[in-house]
Design a protein around this motif. Structure first.
Motif, short mmCIF file in Angstrom:
data_model
loop_
_atom_site.label_atom_id
_atom_site.label_comp_id
_atom_site.label_asym_id
_atom_site.label_seq_id
_atom_site.Cartn_x
_atom_site.Cartn_y
_atom_site.Cartn_z
N GLY B 97 0.81 -1.23 0.00
CA GLY B 97 0.00 0.00 0.00
C GLY B 97 0.83 1.27 0.00
N ASN B 98 0.60 2.08 1.00
CA ASN B 98 1.41 3.29 1.16
C ASN B 98 1.93 3.35 2.59
OD1 ASN B 98 -0.59 4.54 2.88
ND2 ASN B 98 -1.78 5.03 1.05
N VAL B 99 2.70 4.38 2.88
CA VAL B 99 3.38 4.46 4.18
C VAL B 99 2.38 4.49 5.34
CG1 VAL B 99 3.59 6.99 4.07
CG2 VAL B 99 5.21 5.67 5.44
N LYS B 186 1.34 2.86 -7.91
CA LYS B 186 2.18 2.01 -7.09
C LYS B 186 1.48 1.50 -5.84
CE LYS B 186 6.85 1.50 -5.78
NZ LYS B 186 7.73 2.02 -4.77
N ASP B 187 0.48 2.26 -5.36
CA ASP B 187 -0.20 1.83 -4.14
C ASP B 187 -1.49 1.07 -4.44
OD1 ASP B 187 -1.52 3.98 -5.19
OD2 ASP B 187 -1.86 5.00 -3.29
#
Lengths: 162, 286
Positions: B97-99, B186-187
């Motif tokens: 996913g993301n940060v 990208k996520d």
């Protein structure tokens, strides 16, 4: 908090927001974004997609980048929260806001508080200057901007990195 | 409906709280609050596991490494033990996913969410991972790939709790990889993902292969035919092409906005060949 949750529908929580301690009772389903905006009046945190994708509602919880739309207020009981309103207290971040203005890091500004908090998190941990630009991009790919094409944001970050 | 929040301090206490109607486990919240925000899930009681001790550790012994269910993805991505024993798994956690998802999303929550397009079940099933589950009718251990019955339908009773995932240590001359194909952002969820774990003999032929696919079926899929194609052969171009065809024909994806079923089938074969190729131990790479 420790043992004082007398009402499971309205838990009592204590948290620090931008250095200031708050003790509040909130409905158990109150999102952190709602606590910040509606209960504490900190409307700098914006709600965008509300599914954790856009990054607009990003705040730091004990330093961790957090989607405040996907976080229950009761979940951050005891934590320290930093929102965009709290960034001014850090002199080392002064250049970041200036860089956003001077490099055109925003147009409509809706995503800006989330962008600033996400970048500030790296700066406060003193990681930004040592990270590769790819790693910075990777860290920020979850903060969407529909105005700038990211060029202005990238320039502002490059400036803040120096 | 008024939501109730419970924060038990023991595992038994958590199991008791889960006995009430429409109670749900609250781990990191990212998937659960997302479903609540979309109006797809309306629990009556949330039982937080945050105060239950012992669920967020990573420990290792001579045979395996145990990952606590309340470990976040970020914690696992940076864990020194996991990075040493299973670097492909640590890399997989670093790419979820993301940060912000990695800050709060947990291993146990991810597996119990039973989404076939998530990254961890694919990689961890390839690594022969097993899930420890506790509940009022006793403890049990199930293979990672068996934790889902279908999309968002875990093979768990509502009062069962995932406590850890055990990954056996990798054999000598083995390699692992996780690849996801992300034609969008990208996520995004993967269009197809492949976890691979290959063991080689001294001559460089594949002794044992385990390939698992994500996002191409209602659950993650252990690729039996794909693994069979590799066994006994070195990873030369002909074998990798045979793998591509076998995987293409083995998976059964459905069309959605991440691609048509045919497209996903083709890409599953291609990603599987790349993932297998990336498993070569460092010494065997040209």
């Amino acid at each position: 908090m420790g043992g004082v949750d007398v009402d499971p529908a309205w838990p009592s929580i204590a948290l620090t927001v931008n250095g200031r301690r708050h003790e509040v009772s909130v409905p158990a389903d109150r999102r952190l974004a709602g606590l910040l905006r509606d209960d504490l009046g900190l409307t700098g945190t914006k709600l965008g997609c509300e599914v954790g994708v856009c990054g607009t509602c990003t705040v730091l919880v004990d330093g961790l980048p957090t989607s405040s739309c996907l976080t229950l207020a009761v979940q951050v009981d005891g934590a320290s929260v930093l929102t965009v309103e709290g960034l001014a207290a850090f002199p080392e971040l002064a250049e970041l806001g200036r860089a956003f203005v001077e490099e055109g890091g925003f147009q409509c500004g809706f995503c800006t508080s989330g962008q600033l908090v996400a970048i500030a998190g790296l700066m406060l941990e003193q990681r930004l200057s040592s990270m590769t630009s790819e790693a910075v991009t990777e860290h920020l790919h979850g903060n969407l901007c529909r105005c700038t094409g990211y060029y202005g944001i990238q320039r502002a970050i490059d400036r803040a990195r120096r | 409906m008024t939501l109730l929040w419970r924060r038990p301090t023991t595992l038994d206490g958590a199991i008791e709280e889960l006995a009430s109607d429409d109670a749900a486990i609250y781990a990191g919240g990212v998937s659960l609050v997302l479903l609540m925000n979309l109006g797809l899930f309306e629990p009556a009681t949330l039982v937080s596991l945050a105060a239950v001790p012992g669920l967020a550790a990573v420990t290792g012994d001579d045979e395996a490494v145990d990952l606590g269910a309340m470990c976040t993805h970020a914690r696992l991505a940076a864990d020194p033990i996991l990075r040493r024993t299973h670097p492909a798994a640590a890399d997989m956690f670093a790419g979820i996913g993301n940060v912000r998802v990695r800050s709060w999303g947990t291993l146990g929550g991810n597996l119990a969410h039973a989404d076939p397009a998530q990254d961890p079940p694919v990689m961890l099933a390839a690594l022969h991972g097993t899930v420890s589950v506790v509940g009022p009718r006793g403890d049990r251990v199930i293979p990672v790939e068996a934790i889902a019955e279908g999309p968002l339908s875990p093979a768990l009773d509502p009062d069962e709790i995932v406590t850890s995932v055990r990954l056996p240590l990798a054999e000598e001359r083995s390699g692992s990889s996780y690849l996801k194909y992300l034609p969008g952002t990208k996520d995004d969820y993967a269009t197809v993902s492949i976890g691979a774990h290959l063991q080689f003999d001294r001559a460089g032929a594949v002794r044992q292969a385990r390939l698992v696919a994500g996002a191409v079926g209602p659950t993650v899929v252990v690729l039996g035919a794909g693994s069979e194609v590799l066994t006994g052969h070195p990873l030369d171009p002909d074998v990798l092409d045979a793998l591509r065809v076998a995987v293409r024909d083995e998976v059964n994806p459905s069309s959605d906005r991440r691609g048509s079923a045919d497209y996903k089938r083709e890409m599953a074969g291609i990603v599987a060949a790349r993932a297998a190729s990336a498993c070569r131990p460092a010494s065997a790479r040209p």
